[in-house]
Design an enzyme around this catalytic site. Structure first.
Site, PDB file in Angstrom:
ATOM      1  N   GLU A 150      -0.814   7.194  -2.783  1.00 57.63           N
ATOM      2  CA  GLU A 150      -0.822   8.607  -2.417  1.00 57.63           C
ATOM      3  C   GLU A 150      -1.088   9.532  -3.606  1.00 57.63           C
ATOM      4  OE1 GLU A 150       2.893   9.168  -0.335  1.00 57.63           O
ATOM      5  OE2 GLU A 150       2.017   8.507   1.558  1.00 57.63           O
ATOM      6  N   GLU A 219       0.056   3.814   6.427  1.00 54.34           N
ATOM      7  CA  GLU A 219       1.462   4.177   6.629  1.00 54.34           C
ATOM      8  C   GLU A 219       1.571   5.035   7.880  1.00 54.34           C
ATOM      9  OE1 GLU A 219       3.744   5.919   3.488  1.00 54.34           O
ATOM     10  OE2 GLU A 219       3.235   4.358   2.015  1.00 54.34           O
TER      11      GLU A 219
END
Length: 783
Positions: A150, A219
């Protein structure tokens, strides 16, 4: 069709168990494993958040839930707590974990990326994987590897250096030559050959910039983490299934649940700061490894439904027809075989949709749901129609004499710090984590100062803290405490003429672990200021005084939490002590059976707990959530966020703490608590977690499976009605029509058994006088 998939699954198991190389490739429509075009369902199971004894059961439940793969981070903070000193023992043995994944016939996904010295650590982990032959290119289970995590969300803060860093990461990863694709999540700028992927609650609108790579949802957040002082988050099964179906409707190839099992932040591993010891995440498997029903079963049925169309989805072409008002039909067609497979979605948050397809088939699609149509003419699954059981979990306390706990006590010796006896000095207020190197949550700041006159008898102490907890002592007496991310502590204080001692105990509750320049974020006092003000507004700024420091607690240094420590038994007394800061200890017998064990720390304040020397994490039952914001109903419709569908208002954020059975001895066991804010252990008890009752409300045409756990059997059918039952679990009522055989049939098929399977149909229950509508079976049973 099902015979075909049985053969595919069998051949997949053979592939996973052999030692020859497995080729992993991809195109925009599929992940291609040894030439087989696949859609992948994966779930995160973090090996350090459980124990090696739990791993096989968790992995098997993931497989039984319809997953193809298990994903995990590699926890750099756990493996390299001190530079160049590595730990891969016990629940940090990720090699053993991935081998168990392979033995179960599943694939693995490896997620790498420490914050410092990345090349060194990544190379070490990759070399360990190669030595153990874990990559698919070596015949192992790992089919994908991730570098970084991320970073795209925060890259803006680093400007050109951020772009250069991402390119460097990609080059470094590719140079590892692992023989399987690399991915980067939340990184649209990922350079080839890295695959850019999406994280979030929904990713159906995600479109990779590189049109040659598959669409991956690395995710899908099954719930959310919880912080001390916060309520329990819950993501409805209907919404989670909706996000999955929408993703595959939009051409998705791989989805990974974050998390499939959240587990427990043992020791001091929870970050945040303020993340609780429980990392349950409202995942399909709860913190203890139990099935979180109906989420687990609903997703299992969803996976099976999508797999029906796998061949068409990975080989066919898609067209989408927009009906308006949020309704869309996406049709996948295989021009060679003529097969078709459809997703009919209703994005409207309020209104259901009645859709007439060109062939004349009529489908009613509930609001905020997706119907999956086999052959584009039969509904085989709808995300809003939950046809699996709901399990009501209960905690059972032992009721015999062995459950009674007798306590011994030892105070935390703090006389030295109250008198200002530190280990080193500095003429400034130092930042906490740079002093402690995170070897302890605790750092003592101590200073002496002189005052004259009577005006200081009514003074104010002001301390600026960067977090997270502060206890203030003046002349040996606790005057107050406060907690928060960053706060200004102010408290009245009475000073005596002459020399006074100020002792400040600063406590971290997990460190920040994400965000731009997060490593530079301060903790503790970090320059202060620390100021005294008398009743005439005369101030004394102590920030530049000589400060003495001490890292940690005396009990930590003497390892009083470890029953094997030579100091442990010598320090404890059976005399009851009113402790504000100290260590109560008790011995107990392990609860019988196989159900998960928890310790109820009701009545305790804040601190740390150990079972037989094994840390079960921080505790803070004194941290109570506010009483507002918990509705009685949770509407799955509409976009989910972590503030929706909350529960546990007005209670401790976490009252029960997981005690893995592998931490327990067959005979005597020891619980030691470090209490830092005055808790009373008289209410502490050990309990087991199991299914208390099970409910279901299933539409006809489906098969209902009911089951208990831990060897329990279904003991009673509390309610059963096939017709149009009303209400919800715990308050079901018969509707306007009801099959007479409802209860008697359930009793005959289920009572006395661990599980039973019911065909929900007229053929099972007999005819009813219901009108022409889809009937339902509502059941409530006791385990």
């Amino acid at each position: 069709m099902w015979n075909i998939w049985i053969l595919v699954i069998y051949s997949t198991l053979l592939c996973l168990c052999r030692s020859s190389a497995i080729e992993v490739d991809y195109d925009p429509k599929a992940l291609i494993i040894d030439g087989q075009r696949k859609l992948i369902f994966s779930g995160a199971i973090h090996y350090p958040r459980s124990t090696p004894v739990m791993w096989p059961d968790l992995i098997q439940k993931a497989k039984d839930g319809g997953l193809d793969a298990v994903e995990t981070y590699i926890f750099w903070n756990a493996h390299e707590p001190i530079r160049r000193q590595y730990n891969f023992e016990g629940n940090l043995d990720f090699i053993k974990f991935f081998k168990l994944v392979q033995e179960a016939g599943l694939y693995g996904i490896l997620r790498l990326g420490p914050y410092n010295e990345m090349r060194i650590f990544v190379t070490k982990i990759v070399d360990m994987c190669k030595e153990a032959e874990l990559f698919a290119s070596q015949g192992g289970p790992i089919i994908l590897a991730q570098i970084e995590n991320e970073y795209g969300n925060i890259m803006w803060a680093y400007k050109d250096k951020g772009v250069a860093y991402v390119n460097w990461c990609a080059e470094m990863a590719a140079a590892q030559n692992i023989g399987v694709p690399w991915i980067m999540c939340q990184q649209q700028s990922a350079p080839p050959p890295i695959i850019s992927t999406c994280n979030g609650f929904y990713c159906h609108t995600f479109k990779p910039k590189n049109t040659l790579i598959p669409k991956m949802f690395t995710e899908n957040w099954t719930g959310w983490f919880k912080k001390w002082g916060q309520k329990d988050p819950h993501r409805p099964a209907e919404d989670l299934a909706y996000s999955v179906a929408r993703f595959f409707q939009a051409g998705g190839v791989l989805i990974n649940y974050y998390t499939y099992h959240g587990g427990t932040n043992f020791g001091r591993t929870s970050g945040g700061p303020f993340i609780t010891t429980s990392y349950d995440y409202d995942a399909p498997l709860d913190e203890f490894g139990n099935l979180n029903q109906p989420k687990y079963g609903h997703l299992k049925q969803l996976h099976a439904a999508i797999k029906v169309g796998e061949r068409v989805l990975t080989n066919g072409t898609a067209t989408t027809k927009v009906y308006g008002n949020g309704v869309e039909l996406t049709t996948y067609t295989n021009s060679i075989t003529g097969e078709s497979f459809c997703f009919l979605s209703n994005n409207n948050q309020i209104e259901e949709a009645t859709v007439v397809l060109e062939e004349g088939n009529i489908f009613v699609v509930p609001a905020w749901s997706v119907s999956i149509l086999g052959g584009c003419n039969k509904e085989i699954f709808n995300t809003a129609k939950v046809n699996t059981q709901t399990s009501i979990m209960v905690k059972k306390q032992m009721d015999d004499e062995t459950a009674k706990l007798s306590w011994m006590w030892t105070p935390e010796t703090i006389k030295d710090t109250l008198l200002g006896q530190g280990i080193f000095t500095a003429r400034q207020l130092l930042e906490q984590k740079r002093v402690t190197s995170d070897v302890s949550d605790y750092l003592w700041y101590m200073a002496s100062f002189d005052v004259n006159g009577t005006s200081w008898k009514d003074a104010t102490l002001s301390v600026k803290s960067s977090g997270q907890v502060l206890y203030a002592y003046v002349n040996g007496h606790l005057i107050g405490s406060q907690s928060g991310y960053a706060f200004q502590f102010k408290n009245p204080v009475s000073l005596m003429p002459g020399t006074n001692n100020l002792t400040l105990l600063s406590v971290t509750v997990g460190l920040q672990n994400y965000g731009p320049f997060f490593d530079k974020g301060p903790e503790g006092l970090n320059g202060g200021p620390v100021v005294l003000t008398d009743n005439k507004n005369v101030t004394i700024d102590l920030s530049s005084n000589t400060w003495k420091y001490k890292i940690g607690l005396n009990g930590e240094a003497e390892r009083l939490h470890d029953p094997k420590s030579p100091h442990a038994r010598l320090q404890f007394s059976s005399e009851f002590l009113e402790l504000f800061i100290g260590m109560p200890m008790t011995e107990f017998k392990a609860p019988p059976g196989t159900d998960p064990v928890v310790v109820d720390l009701q009545g305790m304040g804040k601190g740390h707990a150990w079972i037989n020397g094994n840390s079960i994490g921080r505790f803070w039952p004194a941290r109570i959530t506010d009483s507002n914001g918990c509705g009685t109903e949770c509407d799955y419709r509409g976009k989910y966020n972590e503030r929706k569908c909350l529960s546990n208002c007005g209670n401790p954020s976490q009252r029960w703490y997981h005690v893995p059975r592998s931490f327990l001895n067959d005979d005597n066991n020891t619980l030691i608590l470090f209490e830092e804010m005055g808790g009373n252990p008289s209410q502490v008890s050990f309990q087991t977690v199991t299914v208390g009752s099970i409910c279901a409300n299933v539409s006809e045409g489906n098969t209902l499976e009911l089951s208990c756990q831990g060897g329990q059997t279904i003991s009673q059918i509390k309610f059963a009605s096939f017709g149009d039952p009303q209400g919800k679990c715990g308050s079901f009522q018969k509707g306007s029509c009801d099959a007479d055989l409802s209860i008697s049939y359930l009793e005959k098929e289920c009572v006395g058994r661990k599980r039973c399977s019911i065909d929900v149909s007229d053929a099972t229950f007999g005819s009813t006088e219901c009108a022409n509508f889809t009937k339902r079976l509502a059941v409530e049973a006791i385990c």
